[in-house]
Scaffold this motif. Structure first.
Motif: not given
Length: 302
Positions: A106-134
């Motif tokens: 089983v290697a099905t990964g994990a899904t980050p919890v999102r904010l669900n606020v305006p602009g989040e989808s538009k700027y995902r991975f363009r100045g907005l990310a879910y992994s500071a460790v990376s």
């Protein structure tokens, strides 16, 4: 019946598939796509260089190419149900097919919890990310915001505090800071803690996010930042086998040092497990280990 079915086509699953094929096992990888998190790159402005981060994407890309070539070893389908059968396990997909194997990874990964606020989808991975460790190493002497409410957020903010010029840590309550990591964060001169604030909008110019709008009651602050990290939580995609193996309090699959679960014949690797992964390179190693352990298990069956 296959020797091994691998659920998930991210770094851990792809690596497990390639290693298993090299061991001459009859393998089937089931996943709606190939590549997983490596298909979601941080897009960077010209003044930031990706070479500062070692990601492992090149290795995954090579494994992906191999599995794409070996059509007999993959099904681009969505796993829906897993059940024990005599001599192994059966996997049923949303597409209506059932596949059987003597063992599972089983290697099905994990899904980050999102904010669900305006602009989040538009700027995902363009100045907005879910992994500071990376991605934190990319933002030396920059301004960063971290949105968090648990240990994950604290770790991310502390890592950035060591390299960034300014860090805004946005938390729902100051109680999050009542621990050694929180005390260290409060003592950092370049960290501004905004407790009780919530994110209202991710704002940007062109294709990149440039600021984050936060509010506390009627008070609003528009914080100019180079990057925002959403570090709320990772939700493991463990439901497929949740009733068959031991899970921890976060619903991560509990594995031992060799990627064995509590159920013989079921192995797990990557972000779906209780091993701290979250980085591609770690998932690659975990996938390789799981494949080798599954191979030894299958040898023991005769």
């Amino acid at each position: 019946m296959y020797d091994l079915i691998i659920l998930g086509g991210g770094p851990a699953g792809l690596t497990a598939a390639v290693y298993s094929i090299r061991k001459r096992l009859e393998v089937l990888l089931i996943s709606p796509d190939l590549g997983g998190k490596t298909g979601m790159h941080m897009h960077l402005p010209d003044n930031l260089e990706r070479f500062q981060v070692i990601t492992g994407d090149e290795v995954v890309s090579r494994f992906k190419s191999q599995i794409e070539y070996l059509e007999f070893a993959r099904k681009l389908e969505h796993g829906e149900k897993v059940q024990a059968i005599p001599g192994g396990y059966a996997v049923t997909t949303q597409e209506g097919h059932t596949y059987e194997a003597r063992a599972l990874i089983v290697a099905t990964g994990a899904t980050p919890v999102r904010l669900n606020v305006p602009g989040e989808s538009k700027y995902r991975f363009r100045g907005l990310a879910y992994s500071a460790v990376s991605y934190a190493p990319l933002f030396i002497d920059r301004t960063a915001a971290v949105v968090g409410e648990s240990e994950l957020g604290l770790k991310s903010a502390l890592e950035l505090a060591q390299i960034a010029r300014q860090v805004y840590f946005i938390v729902p309550s100051a109680s999050v800071l009542d621990n050694p990591m929180g005390k260290k964060l409060k003592a950092s001169r370049n960290v501004t803690i905004l407790d009780g604030y919530s994110v209202k909008e991710i704002k940007g110019e062109g294709i990149y996010a440039k600021s984050i709008l936060v509010a506390k009651g009627a008070e609003e602050k528009d914080l100019p930042v180079d990057v925002t990290f959403i570090e709320l939580e990772l939700i493991p995609n463990s439901d497929l086998v949740g009733s068959m193996v031991k899970l921890d309090a976060k619903k991560q699959i509990v594995v031992d040092s060799r990627n064995r679960t509590s159920t013989p014949g079921i192995f797990a690797a990557g972000d779906v497990t209780d091993v701290h992964a979250e980085q591609v390179l770690i998932c690659i190693g975990e996938g390789a280990k799981a494949a080798l352990t599954a191979y030894e298990y299958l040898l023991s069956l005769g």
